[in-house]
Design a protein around this motif. Structure first.
Motif, PDB file in Angstrom:
ATOM      1  N   SER A   1      -9.141  56.211  -2.551  1.00 36.55           N
ATOM      2  CA  SER A   1      -7.795  55.656  -2.395  1.00 36.55           C
ATOM      3  C   SER A   1      -6.981  55.783  -3.682  1.00 36.55           C
ATOM      4  CB  SER A   1      -7.879  54.183  -1.981  1.00 36.55           C
ATOM      5  OG  SER A   1      -8.568  53.422  -2.950  1.00 36.55           O
TER       6      SER A   1
ATOM      7  N   ASP B   1     -15.282  54.983  -2.346  1.00 33.32           N
ATOM      8  CA  ASP B   1     -14.392  53.850  -2.625  1.00 33.32           C
ATOM      9  C   ASP B   1     -13.314  54.207  -3.649  1.00 33.32           C
ATOM     10  OD1 ASP B   1     -15.657  52.151  -0.842  1.00 33.32           O
ATOM     11  OD2 ASP B   1     -17.081  51.410  -2.340  1.00 33.32           O
TER      12      ASP B   1
ATOM     13  N   TYR C   1     -21.547  48.309 -13.994  1.00 33.18           N
ATOM     14  CA  TYR C   1     -20.722  48.326 -12.782  1.00 33.18           C
ATOM     15  C   TYR C   1     -20.797  49.683 -12.099  1.00 33.18           C
ATOM     16  CZ  TYR C   1     -18.894  44.144 -15.007  1.00 33.18           C
ATOM     17  OH  TYR C   1     -18.788  42.925 -15.611  1.00 33.18           O
TER      18      TYR C   1
ATOM     19  N   LEU D   1     -19.098  52.197  -8.761  1.00 32.61           N
ATOM     20  CA  LEU D   1     -18.055  52.480  -7.781  1.00 32.61           C
ATOM     21  C   LEU D   1     -18.422  53.786  -7.096  1.00 32.61           C
ATOM     22  CD1 LEU D   1     -15.120  51.831  -6.674  1.00 32.61           C
ATOM     23  CD2 LEU D   1     -14.298  53.387  -8.481  1.00 32.61           C
TER      24      LEU D   1
ATOM     25  N   ASN E   1      -9.454  51.093 -13.012  1.00 27.59           N
ATOM     26  CA  ASN E   1      -9.602  49.698 -13.454  1.00 27.59           C
ATOM     27  C   ASN E   1      -9.220  48.724 -12.349  1.00 27.59           C
ATOM     28  OD1 ASN E   1     -10.514  50.179 -16.137  1.00 27.59           O
ATOM     29  ND2 ASN E   1      -8.426  50.704 -16.758  1.00 27.59           N
ATOM     30  N   GLN E   2      -8.430  49.193 -11.377  1.00 27.00           N
ATOM     31  CA  GLN E   2      -8.023  48.356 -10.243  1.00 27.00           C
ATOM     32  C   GLN E   2      -8.922  48.547  -9.028  1.00 27.00           C
ATOM     33  OE1 GLN E   2      -5.554  46.335 -11.116  1.00 27.00           O
ATOM     34  NE2 GLN E   2      -5.482  47.464 -13.070  1.00 27.00           N
ATOM     35  N   ALA E   3      -9.946  49.392  -9.167  1.00 24.32           N
ATOM     36  CA  ALA E   3     -10.817  49.723  -8.039  1.00 24.32           C
ATOM     37  C   ALA E   3     -11.830  48.594  -7.782  1.00 24.32           C
ATOM     38  CB  ALA E   3     -11.551  51.027  -8.313  1.00 24.32           C
ATOM     39  N   PRO E   4     -12.446  48.573  -6.594  1.00 25.35           N
ATOM     40  CA  PRO E   4     -13.408  47.511  -6.236  1.00 25.35           C
ATOM     41  C   PRO E   4     -14.808  47.764  -6.810  1.00 25.35           C
ATOM     42  CG  PRO E   4     -13.112  48.986  -4.373  1.00 25.35           C
ATOM     43  CD  PRO E   4     -12.142  49.450  -5.437  1.00 25.35           C
ATOM     44  N   TRP E   5     -14.922  47.732  -8.149  1.00 21.86           N
ATOM     45  CA  TRP E   5     -16.226  47.892  -8.785  1.00 21.86           C
ATOM     46  C   TRP E   5     -17.158  46.762  -8.371  1.00 21.86           C
ATOM     47  CZ3 TRP E   5     -17.374  52.008 -12.119  1.00 21.86           C
ATOM     48  CH2 TRP E   5     -16.294  52.786 -12.543  1.00 21.86           C
ATOM     49  N   ILE E   6     -18.436  47.045  -8.306  1.00 25.92           N
ATOM     50  CA  ILE E   6     -19.439  46.027  -8.002  1.00 25.92           C
ATOM     51  C   ILE E   6     -20.520  46.080  -9.076  1.00 25.92           C
ATOM     52  CG2 ILE E   6     -19.022  46.128  -5.512  1.00 25.92           C
ATOM     53  CD1 ILE E   6     -21.594  47.816  -5.274  1.00 25.92           C
ATOM     54  N   ASN E   7     -21.301  45.015  -9.172  1.00 23.32           N
ATOM     55  CA  ASN E   7     -22.438  45.047 -10.089  1.00 23.32           C
ATOM     56  C   ASN E   7     -23.377  46.169  -9.679  1.00 23.32           C
ATOM     57  OD1 ASN E   7     -21.572  42.817 -11.615  1.00 23.32           O
ATOM     58  ND2 ASN E   7     -22.513  41.375 -10.170  1.00 23.32           N
TER      59      ASN E   7
END
Length: 640
Positions: free
Chosen positions: A403, A400, A394, A396, A538-544
């Motif tokens: 925030s 991003d 993952y 990030l 852990n609440q962040a917008p992780w992407i593959n």
């Protein structure tokens, strides 16, 4: 008859009340004695460490200090007993404890003496094991820490003069000592505890900006009940200028020569001699080699010290690790930041392994053991393990993650780390700070040495170059529209020694010019990367993980532990520069520049099953993290 019954009942009630009172008193004192026994404390004693002759005496008998330094804040708490037990098995009889103000008071109104920083538990353990203690409460301890262990929030005062009688500094010291000294007071020898001596400050002879300062610190300790022998400690080249009346002068050195011996005898005739820090190795800085001291050279000097009837403390007996961002830096002759490992080439390695130095010292110290008493058996050592490679799945981007950072803070001019309104108005201590402003043209950036210590520079979040102490100019591509100019500034470590401690502010410490015009209108984010920030991701917008991720960024993977976790070493092959977090705990910095090529990961930081690995990388990554059973501290260089 009724009257007799009433009187009898009153007697029974009175007897019951008396029994209750006696029971309360009994259990109260039973609890006190049980507590004292747990701490290894004995009844009050009177004949502590004495310096009235050319040799130390303790409890009225000749005593040679065979000391060793182990920093509790650089060793995982579950390993404290292991390290101290190994110390005793080597023949050490005294533990020297340095107390880091910066960790115990991270904010002006916040104190921490719990878990990893439970000083009382550490001293109690030493007492339980039968070790004497020399306490070094500071306020300055050096210990090769950021700002020498002084809290960075002191620098919010523009007029601050550290390690002087400046009112702001002394007021802060008094507040700290009001919390610290009551915790160590009961552990003094005279109270039945293990503390036989207390050091006043540290290495003041090489600083010596204020003649009254050492007397003030001495009074601050004694007025709060410190009654054991006081001592000062200075390098051999500044030995004469660092003492204070009423305190024994001790010396720090790597080699003992006749000149040092003569100075010791001239300054304190008919007093015992103590080498407070005999350096068993040395620290490492980024871009240098890994410093080592041959075991034969080390034991030869220690033997020479002891044969002359001197006492000695080994700095370090076991170094450990500067987890997180606690490492310091040096500025002479030029600025260099210390690596995360604090292995120090000490007798016990960073992971607590026995080295050739350990066995040589054990043989030497066994000759100084009291007659009829043999050294304890050497504790067994559990080997480190290698684990499966953790692949990063993952991603990030830094942008991003903003925030979840503290901020944004708005200001017309750049604000240095320490003066940001972060951490409840205490400023930012460590890590990275992101400064952003708007530009409408290209041209030449000029930092004027106002970047402390490195800044990755971006235009519209695309990397354009680096500013640091040796690179003071950078070209910005042309463009007429409004664009965002960003500076990701890293505090690589505040200098931990020397006379420039007051100048150790970090971030952007002054104006940055574009075409000779100061930049204005900043939006600033604090990226201290503390535990709560990493957990919040852990609440962040992780992407593959994309095929071509942008940098800087965070990368997440997992390492599986199928059995009881043991120590391992994180290898960052193919990565550039950044920070590693395992289960949200900051292991420290890595940098391909070296010399350090691995990060120590203690077994207690892991758990059976899945463990989270997060890497913050500045510029390039290989997207996998290796875990091996041996360290790699880099190419070696003999200190001599």
């Amino acid at each position: 008859m009724g009257v007799l019954r009433t009187r009898s009942k009153q007697k029974r009630i009175h007897a019951f009340i008396c029994l209750c009172i006696v029971s309360i008193i009994f259990y109260k004192y039973l609890g006190f004695f049980q507590s004292s026994a747990r701490m290894g404390l004995k009844k009050t004693r009177k004949m502590g460490l004495n310096t009235n002759s050319s040799q130390f005496t303790l409890e009225g008998k000749p005593f040679c200090i065979l000391g060793g330094s182990i920093h509790y804040f650089r060793v995982p708490m579950p390993y404290w007993r292991d390290r101290l037990t190994k110390m005793m098995a080597c023949g050490i009889n005294t533990l020297t404890i340095y107390v880091p103000w910066s960790l115990h008071q991270p904010q002006k109104d916040v104190f921490n003496f719990h878990t990893q920083l439970d000083l009382e538990a550490y001293i109690s353990l030493a007492a339980e094991l039968g070790l004497w203690v020399i306490l070094c409460p500071g306020p300055y301890i050096s210990a090769d820490m950021d700002l020498g262990g002084l809290p960075s929030w002191l620098l919010r005062d523009d007029s601050m003069r550290l390690r002087t009688t400046h009112p702001g500094f002394i007021q802060a010291v008094n507040t700290y000592f009001d919390k610290l000294i009551p915790k160590v007071f009961p552990f003094q020898f005279s109270k039945g505890g293990p503390i036989i001596a207390v050091q006043i400050e540290n290495e003041y002879g090489s600083f010596a900006k204020d003649k009254k300062y050492m007397s003030v610190i001495k009074e601050a300790l004694q007025s709060r009940g410190i009654s054991e022998i006081l001592l000062t400690s200075d390098n051999s080249n500044s030995f004469k200028s660092g003492g204070v009346d009423g305190a024994l002068r001790a010396v720090k050195l790597r080699k003992l020569n006749q000149k040092i011996i003569q100075e010791l005898n001239s300054v304190k005739p008919n007093k015992p001699s103590l080498v407070m820090e005999y350096w068993t190795g040395w620290y490492d800085t980024w871009g240098d080699l890994h410093h080592v001291l041959p075991p034969e050279d080390m034991v030869s000097t220690v033997r020479n010290i002891l044969r002359r009837g001197m006492s000695v403390n080994l700095y370090m007996f076991h170094g450990g690790s500067s987890f997180g961002f606690m490492s310091g830096a040096v500025s002479d002759p030029s600025y260099k930041a210390l690596v995360s490992s604090y292995d120090y080439d000490a007798p016990l390695s960073e992971a607590g392994r026995y080295t050739p130095k350990y066995y040589l010292l054990r043989d030497l110290f066994s000759q100084f053991n009291p007659k009829g008493r043999s050294l304890p058996d050497i504790p067994s050592f559990r080997n480190s393990d290698s684990y499966e490679t953790a692949f990063m799945y993952y991603y990030l981007s830094l942008w991003d993650a903003l925030s979840f950072a503290e901020g944004p803070f708005m200001s017309a001019e750049p604000v240095n780390m320490e003066n940001l309104p972060a951490n409840n108005g205490n400023g930012q201590s460590y890590g990275y700070t992101l400064y952003e402003t708007i530009i409408t043209s290209g041209g030449m950036l000029q930092s004027g040495d106002n970047v402390r210590d490195r800044a990755l520079v971006f235009v519209d979040r695309k990397y354009i170059g680096l500013l640091k102490r040796q690179i003071l100019e950078l070209a910005v591509p042309d463009g007429k529209d409004k664009r965002t100019l960003s500076f990701l500034v890293e505090n690589c470590g505040r200098v931990h020694q020397g006379k420039d401690l007051d100048k150790q502010r970090k971030g952007l410490v002054g104006d940055i010019l574009l075409n000779n015009i100061p930049l204005r209108g900043f939006t600033t984010y604090s990226l201290e990367m503390k535990l709560d920030f990493i957990e919040s991701l852990n609440q962040a917008p992780w992407i593959n993980l994309p095929e071509h991720p942008s940098f800087p960024g965070f990368f997440m993977g997992r390492v599986f532990v199928y059995s009881y976790p043991t120590d391992t070493f994180v290898k960052m092959l193919g990565w550039g520069k950044g920070v590693v977090f395992v289960n949200s705990l900051n292991l420290g910095r890595y940098w391909s520049l070296g010399p350090q090529q691995s990060l120590y990961l203690p077994g207690p930081f892991l758990h059976s099953g899945v463990n989270q690995v997060i890497v913050f990388e500045e510029k390039e990554g290989d997207y996998n993290v290796q875990f091996e059973d041996s360290p790699d501290l880099g190419m070696e260089a003999d200190i001599n």
